[in-house]
Motif scaffolding. Structure first.
Motif, PDB file in Angstrom:
ATOM      1  N   GLN A  25       0.826  -1.216   0.000  1.00 61.05           N
ATOM      2  CA  GLN A  25       0.000   0.000   0.000  1.00 61.05           C
ATOM      3  C   GLN A  25       0.860   1.267   0.000  1.00 61.05           C
ATOM      4  O   GLN A  25       0.543   2.241  -0.698  1.00 61.05           O
ATOM      5  CB  GLN A  25      -0.911  -0.005   1.231  1.00 61.05           C
ATOM      6  N   GLU A  28       2.500   1.930  -3.438  1.00 62.45           N
ATOM      7  CA  GLU A  28       1.557   2.505  -4.401  1.00 62.45           C
ATOM      8  C   GLU A  28       1.400   4.013  -4.202  1.00 62.45           C
ATOM      9  O   GLU A  28       1.095   4.732  -5.149  1.00 62.45           O
ATOM     10  CB  GLU A  28       0.195   1.832  -4.261  1.00 62.45           C
ATOM     11  N   ARG A  29       1.637   4.472  -2.983  1.00 59.98           N
ATOM     12  CA  ARG A  29       1.429   5.896  -2.678  1.00 59.98           C
ATOM     13  C   ARG A  29       2.733   6.680  -2.564  1.00 59.98           C
ATOM     14  O   ARG A  29       2.725   7.860  -2.205  1.00 59.98           O
ATOM     15  CB  ARG A  29       0.629   6.011  -1.377  1.00 59.98           C
ATOM     16  N   ASP A  63     -11.223   2.299  -8.387  1.00 60.67           N
ATOM     17  CA  ASP A  63      -9.816   1.985  -8.663  1.00 60.67           C
ATOM     18  C   ASP A  63      -9.631   1.572 -10.115  1.00 60.67           C
ATOM     19  O   ASP A  63      -8.675   1.994 -10.790  1.00 60.67           O
ATOM     20  CB  ASP A  63      -9.334   0.851  -7.748  1.00 60.67           C
ATOM     21  N   LYS A  74       1.794   7.845 -11.468  1.00 59.61           N
ATOM     22  CA  LYS A  74       2.807   7.251 -10.584  1.00 59.61           C
ATOM     23  C   LYS A  74       4.172   7.237 -11.248  1.00 59.61           C
ATOM     24  O   LYS A  74       5.212   7.435 -10.585  1.00 59.61           O
ATOM     25  CB  LYS A  74       2.390   5.822 -10.214  1.00 59.61           C
ATOM     26  N   SER A  94     -10.971   7.643  -6.812  1.00 61.16           N
ATOM     27  CA  SER A  94     -10.563   6.601  -5.866  1.00 61.16           C
ATOM     28  C   SER A  94      -9.702   7.194  -4.742  1.00 61.16           C
ATOM     29  O   SER A  94      -9.039   8.220  -4.921  1.00 61.16           O
ATOM     30  CB  SER A  94      -9.789   5.503  -6.593  1.00 61.16           C
ATOM     31  N   GLN A  95      -9.727   6.539  -3.593  1.00 58.11           N
ATOM     32  CA  GLN A  95      -8.942   6.997  -2.433  1.00 58.11           C
ATOM     33  C   GLN A  95      -7.456   7.022  -2.758  1.00 58.11           C
ATOM     34  O   GLN A  95      -6.731   7.947  -2.385  1.00 58.11           O
ATOM     35  CB  GLN A  95      -9.202   6.066  -1.231  1.00 58.11           C
ATOM     36  N   LYS A  96      -6.998   6.015  -3.477  1.00 60.59           N
ATOM     37  CA  LYS A  96      -5.582   5.909  -3.808  1.00 60.59           C
ATOM     38  C   LYS A  96      -5.143   7.059  -4.718  1.00 60.59           C
ATOM     39  O   LYS A  96      -4.112   7.705  -4.492  1.00 60.59           O
ATOM     40  CB  LYS A  96      -5.328   4.564  -4.497  1.00 60.59           C
TER      41      LYS A  96
END
Length: 546
Positions: A25, A28-29, A63, A74, A94-96
């Protein structure tokens, strides 16, 4: 693998799974420091069999819809093209994607701030420049927070923005909420560490019950100078299954460094370098130990080794600065600490050490500014408070010195150096009663420089308290000669040394009248004073590396 259980940590298999999940996780961020921390812990645990490895997180409809834009953004994010990454994430739901969008804007502002100041201003002014994106980010995140739409990662970012805006009370609340929303994310815990100022504040927080909390508490105990509790906590963590963790070994070494157990700290740092020879993190602390021990060859080797690994790291610059300082090349040392601050304006050690170098160069105004910046970075840095006290003492401003020494003493209540400094200040302010209390307290907690009793005895003499002065000198001699020379033999030696003095009147061989006895004891103390005077200057300059 059989599940190893501990009363505190439960199933290590589950902890390993949680670590693997949080690593994915955070990757990804773009939260690289949290990835590193979790990866080091995961590496210290036994590997999982194939059927135990947790699957990748399932994608939601949002997502899936944002996947292409997220992958593109990214790639730009990893190339540090933050504005470009944020541009392609506009409108993602999406939150991500939302986190990466906001985080890209935050890092863009930080990068622009650094780019604008790296050449135009020196490190002393650099901390005054603001990230212009912070206010907009706060407004947007505040609306989302009020609507309850922030996940654990977004709460973490919101807390960082609030801290940068000096809204510390609000930041603490948000970081606590972030630890509840996502307990495995170390970044939230670490940011919370930087905002807790005392043990009472720590106890007042409502924190989630999970295994990461034990790492947080151990780290907090170290920061609050509660070293005994920190070492106990780290020992329990190692017994629970993290014995191979280089993170824990480094933290234990730092803890021993903080209590001035130099031999144990050096041993652990050398062991750490054997296990992780290309490690740069914490090597500036290691160099402080080598500096205090005047280990020039070892410090030189460490500096050259780190330059070969990465000469543009903050820790490398601090190690080189310490090396030049040990060679009394203070201008060069200050230059390298300035380089460290160009790389990271919030590097606490560099600010404090640069203050020390300015003190060596008699540049008191620059030293004061450097120490003040250190306190802005971390109000718990007792070295900076003490440094300010020393600086104002040189400027013959004892009231100011007293204030800063008190602050240092509050952070290190059992450090004799702070108490001796307080006693000297009280003496200059003609507050002899308070001075006597400080000197006696310094002796009681363990006088590392063996000066408290001497200062107390001289103070008693000035007040014509000959009984007390003689007693202090006698206790001092007992301590010095405790390895074999009896007090009676010392008294006889003193009497021989002053046998030509007509004022001597003896009651017995090992007891002399008060005023004359004080004088004779002082003569014997010359022997020990000669021994300690050889190291006084080095101790004064080096002891506040830690």
């Amino acid at each position: 693998m059989a599940a190893t259980r501990s009363s505190e940590f439960g199933d290590l298999v589950q902890i390993k799974k949680q670590l693997i999940s949080i690593i994915a996780q955070c990757k990804e961020r773009g939260l690289v420091h949290s990835v590193k921390w979790a990866s080091e812990l995961a590496f210290s645990l036994d590997p999982l069999p194939l059927n135990e490895i947790p699957p990748a997180l399932e994608l939601t409809e949002e997502d899936a819809r944002d996947l292409d834009a997220l992958c593109l953004a990214k790639s730009y994010f990893e190339l540090k093209e933050y504005d470009r990454a944020a541009y392609f994430l506009r409108g993602c739901r999406s939150q991500k994607a939302y986190f990466l969008y906001m985080y890209s804007r935050y890092l863009s502002g930080e990068k622009k701030k650094d780019d604008e100041t790296v050449d135009s201003l020196g490190p002393l002014e650099k901390g005054q420049v603001r990230n212009e994106a912070l206010r907009e980010l706060r407004v947007e995140l505040s609306k989302k927070h009020s609507a309850g739409e922030l996940d654990g990662f977004a709460l973490y970012l919101y807390g960082v923005v609030l801290r940068k805006l000096d809204l510390l009370k609000e930041a603490v609340e948000i970081f606590v909420a972030a630890t509840h929303a996502l307990p495995q994310h170390w970044g939230s815990w670490l940011e919370l560490c930087n905002l807790i100022t005392n043990i009472e504040m720590l106890k007042s927080l409502s924190l989630p019950e999970c295994w990461v909390r034990d790492f947080f508490m151990a780290h907090m105990f170290t920061e609050l100078q509660m070293i005994k509790e920190a070492l106990q906590k780290y020992q329990s963590l190692m017994e629970a299954g993290f014995a191979k963790s280089t993170y824990i070994i480094s933290q234990i070494a730092v803890a021993y460094h903080n209590i001035r157990d130099i031999d144990q700290a050096l041993y652990l740092f050398n062991e750490l370098r054997e296990q992780d020879p290309f490690r740069i993190e914490n090597m500036d602390t290691f160099s402080n130990l080598l500096y205090v021990r005047s280990m020039k060859p070892e410090l030189s080797y460490l500096a050259h080794n780190l330059v070969e690994i990465d000469k543009y790291r903050v820790e490398t610059c601090c190690v080189i600065g310490n090396y030049y300082s040990l060679r009394s090349q203070h201008e060069k040392a200050a230059l390298y600490f300035q380089r460290a601050l160009k790389l990271n304006p919030r590097c606490l050690g560099a600010w404090t050490l640069m203050g020390h170098e300015y003190m060596e160069m008699k540049n008191t105004s620059a030293a004061i500014q450097a120490y003040r910046h250190a306190i802005e970075v971390n109000k718990r840095d007792y070295r900076a408070w003490y440094g300010l006290g020393q600086t104002y003492e040189i400027l013959k401003m004892p009231f100011y010195s007293l204030y800063y020494y008190r602050k240092a003493h509050q952070l290190r209540p059992n450090d004799s150096r702070m108490l001796v400094a307080l006693g000297e200040c009280y003496e200059k302010l003609s507050q002899q009663v308070e001075a006597k209390k400080c000197y006696w307290r310094a002796y009681s907690v363990g006088d590392v420089e063996r000066m408290a009793l001497l200062k107390l005895a001289k103070l008693h003499e000035q007040l014509n308290e000959s009984d007390d002065a003689a007693q202090c000198y006698i206790i001092y001699i007992q301590d010095i000669f405790s390895c074999g020379v009896s007090l009676q033999r010392c008294s006889t030696l003193i009497i021989r040394n002053v046998s030509n003095n007509q004022d001597i009147r003896m009651i017995s061989e090992d007891h002399v009248t008060l005023k004359t006895g004080v004088m004779m004891l002082k003569i014997q103390l010359r022997i020990t004073e000669i021994h300690y005077s050889l190291t006084d200057i080095h101790i004064e300059n080096s002891c506040f590396r830690f």
